[in-house]
Design a protein around this motif. Structure first.
Motif, PDB file in Angstrom:
ATOM      1  N   GLY A   1      20.198   7.225  34.975  1.00  0.00           N
ATOM      2  CA  GLY A   1      19.317   7.262  33.536  1.00  0.00           C
ATOM      3  C   GLY A   1      19.926   8.224  32.539  1.00  0.00           C
ATOM      4  O   GLY A   1      20.952   8.572  32.628  1.00  0.00           O
ATOM      5  N   ASP A   2      19.081   8.586  31.841  1.00  0.00           N
ATOM      6  CA  ASP A   2      19.570   9.499  30.723  1.00  0.00           C
ATOM      7  C   ASP A   2      19.287  11.140  31.011  1.00  0.00           C
ATOM      8  O   ASP A   2      19.301  11.843  30.012  1.00  0.00           O
ATOM      9  CB  ASP A   2      18.759   9.134  29.428  1.00  0.00           C
ATOM     10  CG  ASP A   2      19.096   7.844  28.760  1.00  0.00           C
ATOM     11  OD1 ASP A   2      20.165   7.415  29.141  1.00  0.00           O
ATOM     12  OD2 ASP A   2      18.236   7.256  28.146  1.00  0.00           O
ATOM     13  N   ASP A   3      18.884  11.382  32.076  1.00  0.00           N
ATOM     14  CA  ASP A   3      18.474  12.688  32.487  1.00  0.00           C
ATOM     15  C   ASP A   3      19.953  13.559  32.578  1.00  0.00           C
ATOM     16  O   ASP A   3      20.777  13.049  33.201  1.00  0.00           O
ATOM     17  CB  ASP A   3      17.742  12.783  33.884  1.00  0.00           C
ATOM     18  CG  ASP A   3      16.679  12.157  33.947  1.00  0.00           C
ATOM     19  OD1 ASP A   3      15.672  12.153  32.954  1.00  0.00           O
ATOM     20  OD2 ASP A   3      16.118  10.997  34.881  1.00  0.00           O
TER      21      ASP A   3
ATOM     22  N   ARG B   1      16.725  17.435  34.299  1.00  0.00           N
ATOM     23  CA  ARG B   1      15.804  17.222  35.296  1.00  0.00           C
ATOM     24  C   ARG B   1      16.775  17.169  36.815  1.00  0.00           C
ATOM     25  O   ARG B   1      16.197  17.847  37.620  1.00  0.00           O
ATOM     26  CB  ARG B   1      15.784  15.863  35.404  1.00  0.00           C
ATOM     27  CG  ARG B   1      14.821  15.085  36.738  1.00  0.00           C
ATOM     28  CD  ARG B   1      14.349  13.759  36.650  1.00  0.00           C
ATOM     29  NE  ARG B   1      13.701  13.430  37.780  1.00  0.00           N
ATOM     30  CZ  ARG B   1      13.789  11.994  38.141  1.00  0.00           C
ATOM     31  NH1 ARG B   1      14.951  11.476  37.879  1.00  0.00           N
ATOM     32  NH2 ARG B   1      13.281  11.901  39.523  1.00  0.00           N
ATOM     33  N   HIS B   2      17.989  17.134  36.932  1.00  0.00           N
ATOM     34  CA  HIS B   2      18.956  17.405  38.029  1.00  0.00           C
ATOM     35  C   HIS B   2      19.414  18.578  37.997  1.00  0.00           C
ATOM     36  O   HIS B   2      20.071  19.291  36.853  1.00  0.00           O
ATOM     37  CB  HIS B   2      19.835  16.521  37.798  1.00  0.00           C
ATOM     38  CG  HIS B   2      19.359  15.058  37.911  1.00  0.00           C
ATOM     39  ND1 HIS B   2      19.018  14.213  39.029  1.00  0.00           N
ATOM     40  CD2 HIS B   2      19.115  14.148  36.626  1.00  0.00           C
ATOM     41  CE1 HIS B   2      18.555  12.972  38.709  1.00  0.00           C
ATOM     42  NE2 HIS B   2      18.587  12.843  37.346  1.00  0.00           N
ATOM     43  N   ILE B   3      19.280  19.519  39.070  1.00  0.00           N
ATOM     44  CA  ILE B   3      20.012  20.959  39.415  1.00  0.00           C
ATOM     45  C   ILE B   3      21.147  20.743  40.442  1.00  0.00           C
ATOM     46  O   ILE B   3      20.739  20.084  41.705  1.00  0.00           O
ATOM     47  CB  ILE B   3      19.162  21.791  39.800  1.00  0.00           C
ATOM     48  CG1 ILE B   3      17.887  21.811  38.506  1.00  0.00           C
ATOM     49  CG2 ILE B   3      19.873  23.134  39.961  1.00  0.00           C
ATOM     50  CD1 ILE B   3      16.654  22.741  38.988  1.00  0.00           C
ATOM     51  N   VAL B   4      22.467  21.206  40.344  1.00  0.00           N
ATOM     52  CA  VAL B   4      23.283  20.775  41.165  1.00  0.00           C
ATOM     53  C   VAL B   4      23.964  22.273  41.704  1.00  0.00           C
ATOM     54  O   VAL B   4      24.271  23.080  40.964  1.00  0.00           O
ATOM     55  CB  VAL B   4      24.634  19.950  40.566  1.00  0.00           C
ATOM     56  CG1 VAL B   4      25.739  19.729  41.623  1.00  0.00           C
ATOM     57  CG2 VAL B   4      24.060  18.593  40.057  1.00  0.00           C
TER      58      VAL B   4
ATOM     59  N   TRP C   1      31.835  16.893  39.821  1.00  0.00           N
ATOM     60  CA  TRP C   1      31.033  15.819  40.306  1.00  0.00           C
ATOM     61  C   TRP C   1      29.868  15.376  39.394  1.00  0.00           C
ATOM     62  O   TRP C   1      29.448  14.220  39.151  1.00  0.00           O
ATOM     63  CB  TRP C   1      30.619  16.420  41.802  1.00  0.00           C
ATOM     64  CG  TRP C   1      29.602  15.332  42.326  1.00  0.00           C
ATOM     65  CD1 TRP C   1      29.968  14.441  43.547  1.00  0.00           C
ATOM     66  CD2 TRP C   1      28.060  15.182  42.514  1.00  0.00           C
ATOM     67  NE1 TRP C   1      28.760  13.640  43.795  1.00  0.00           N
ATOM     68  CE2 TRP C   1      27.780  14.088  43.312  1.00  0.00           C
ATOM     69  CE3 TRP C   1      27.161  15.957  41.513  1.00  0.00           C
ATOM     70  CZ2 TRP C   1      26.418  13.875  43.339  1.00  0.00           C
ATOM     71  CZ3 TRP C   1      25.878  15.501  41.642  1.00  0.00           C
ATOM     72  CH2 TRP C   1      25.446  14.587  42.440  1.00  0.00           C
ATOM     73  N   ALA C   2      29.433  16.460  38.644  1.00  0.00           N
ATOM     74  CA  ALA C   2      28.277  16.211  37.856  1.00  0.00           C
ATOM     75  C   ALA C   2      28.697  15.592  36.615  1.00  0.00           C
ATOM     76  O   ALA C   2      28.213  14.602  35.857  1.00  0.00           O
ATOM     77  CB  ALA C   2      27.490  17.651  37.467  1.00  0.00           C
ATOM     78  N   LEU C   3      29.838  16.005  36.069  1.00  0.00           N
ATOM     79  CA  LEU C   3      30.315  15.474  34.949  1.00  0.00           C
ATOM     80  C   LEU C   3      30.682  14.054  35.087  1.00  0.00           C
ATOM     81  O   LEU C   3      30.748  12.895  33.918  1.00  0.00           O
ATOM     82  CB  LEU C   3      31.651  16.427  34.440  1.00  0.00           C
ATOM     83  CG  LEU C   3      31.422  17.799  33.973  1.00  0.00           C
ATOM     84  CD1 LEU C   3      32.559  18.315  33.750  1.00  0.00           C
ATOM     85  CD2 LEU C   3      30.985  17.498  32.472  1.00  0.00           C
ATOM     86  N   ASP C   4      31.115  13.454  36.146  1.00  0.00           N
ATOM     87  CA  ASP C   4      31.528  12.083  36.515  1.00  0.00           C
ATOM     88  C   ASP C   4      30.089  11.290  36.546  1.00  0.00           C
ATOM     89  O   ASP C   4      30.299   9.997  36.662  1.00  0.00           O
ATOM     90  CB  ASP C   4      32.007  12.025  37.828  1.00  0.00           C
ATOM     91  CG  ASP C   4      32.768  10.744  38.175  1.00  0.00           C
ATOM     92  OD1 ASP C   4      33.653  10.485  37.178  1.00  0.00           O
ATOM     93  OD2 ASP C   4      32.839  10.202  39.152  1.00  0.00           O
ATOM     94  N   ARG C   5      28.676  11.903  36.901  1.00  0.00           N
ATOM     95  CA  ARG C   5      27.758  11.246  36.867  1.00  0.00           C
ATOM     96  C   ARG C   5      26.639  11.230  35.714  1.00  0.00           C
ATOM     97  O   ARG C   5      25.795  10.189  35.611  1.00  0.00           O
ATOM     98  CB  ARG C   5      27.114  11.523  38.164  1.00  0.00           C
ATOM     99  CG  ARG C   5      27.897  11.185  39.537  1.00  0.00           C
ATOM    100  CD  ARG C   5      27.738  11.933  40.584  1.00  0.00           C
ATOM    101  NE  ARG C   5      28.165  11.344  41.942  1.00  0.00           N
ATOM    102  CZ  ARG C   5      29.483  11.330  42.166  1.00  0.00           C
ATOM    103  NH1 ARG C   5      30.312  12.215  41.416  1.00  0.00           N
ATOM    104  NH2 ARG C   5      29.920  10.497  43.287  1.00  0.00           N
ATOM    105  N   PHE C   6      26.629  12.332  35.047  1.00  0.00           N
ATOM    106  CA  PHE C   6      25.402  12.507  34.232  1.00  0.00           C
ATOM    107  C   PHE C   6      25.637  12.677  32.842  1.00  0.00           C
ATOM    108  O   PHE C   6      26.997  13.022  32.613  1.00  0.00           O
ATOM    109  CB  PHE C   6      24.794  13.891  34.540  1.00  0.00           C
ATOM    110  CG  PHE C   6      24.192  14.000  36.100  1.00  0.00           C
ATOM    111  CD1 PHE C   6      22.912  13.293  36.439  1.00  0.00           C
ATOM    112  CD2 PHE C   6      24.911  14.638  36.834  1.00  0.00           C
ATOM    113  CE1 PHE C   6      22.396  13.374  37.508  1.00  0.00           C
ATOM    114  CE2 PHE C   6      24.352  14.640  38.421  1.00  0.00           C
ATOM    115  CZ  PHE C   6      22.966  14.183  38.418  1.00  0.00           C
ATOM    116  N   PRO C   7      25.229  12.287  31.918  1.00  0.00           N
ATOM    117  CA  PRO C   7      25.559  12.080  30.570  1.00  0.00           C
ATOM    118  C   PRO C   7      25.377  13.394  29.579  1.00  0.00           C
ATOM    119  O   PRO C   7      26.174  13.353  28.747  1.00  0.00           O
ATOM    120  CB  PRO C   7      24.400  11.169  29.901  1.00  0.00           C
ATOM    121  CG  PRO C   7      23.242  11.323  30.661  1.00  0.00           C
ATOM    122  CD  PRO C   7      23.725  11.525  32.139  1.00  0.00           C
TER     123      PRO C   7
END
Length: 240
Positions: free
Chosen positions: A7-9, A129-132, A27-33
């Motif tokens: 989503g947009d999180d 919302r997401h914490i990595v 990994w996060a840059l590949d997945r989150f906007p």
């Protein structure tokens, strides 16, 4: 999995400047906007890792235009109090050794619990919302706050205590160090592996003088040994 699957999180990455957190950031840059980063200064013996962060962020954005667009603000939180209450080989000039309880004296009690709590507080304010985090219980030093059960329990506590639906991601949890190197290659090719080797810091003693095939470090502390052995297995398998 791509950003649209989440989503947009946006995401907040615990980014120390080490191998694991650099891989997690990719990994996060590949997945989150939208991705922001967070580092902690707690008086760590290897504080030099914090000096690596800016170069690594710049290097990552140079690997992929999409990553460049997604990478947002960087934050650093002063947690000197954590170092002051800790009597460990990561916060004191003392020899690294095993304790009577079977844990190495590099274990900083409560560190990841504190890190993730502050991260959640920042994510709350920043609308993320997401914490990595780079916690792992597969190829690690036995720290109890790196265990999957600990992270899952903390996620429940944070969501109850802040009335949010945070998701704690630990993409390295079930990977050994060789697989972590391979994940970096999968995410960003040899260029990302080279960036991790040259730009990140893992050595507990803060040693940046000697350059090994796997990067800089003393070569003898537990962190260097894990990194070196993992790189050797990865290199042997990939044929580099």
């Amino acid at each position: 999995m791509t950003a649209t699957d989440y989503g947009d999180d946006g995401a907040l990455v615990l980014f120390s400047g080490g191998q694991d957190s650099t891989t997690c950031l990719a990994w996060a840059l590949d997945r989150f906007p939208r991705v922001e980063t967070l580092g902690f200064d707690y008086g760590q013996r290897h504080r030099i890792e914090l000096d690596c962060r800016a170069r690594l962020r710049k290097g990552l954005t140079g690997l992929d235009q999409t990553w460049w667009r997604r990478l947002g603000r960087d934050h650093t939180i002063d947690l000197a109090a954590l170092g002051e209450v800790s009597d460990t080989a990561l916060t004191r000039e003392t020899e690294i050794a095993m304790e009577a309880d079977g844990l190495p004296n590099t274990f900083v009690p409560g560190r990841n619990l504190v890190f993730l709590t502050f991260a959640a507080a920042l994510a709350y304010r920043r609308g993320l919302r997401h914490i990595v985090g780079g916690m792992c219980e597969t190829d690690y030093s036995g720290y109890p706050d790196c265990r999957d059960d600990t992270i899952k329990a903390l996620q429940v506590a944070l969501n109850l205590g802040m009335q949010r639906r945070f998701v704690l991601h630990t993409p390295l949890m079930w990977l050994d160090k060789a697989a972590t190197w391979a994940l970096a290659e999968d995410l960003g090719g040899k260029a990302l592996v080279d960036l991790v080797v040259e730009g990140s810091h893992t050595c507990y003693l803060g040693e940046r003088g000697e350059r090994h095939d796997w990067g800089y470090g003393c070569g003898t502390c537990p962190a260097c040994e894990l990194r070196a052995k993992g790189f050797a297995r990865y290199a042997n398998h990939s044929g580099i």
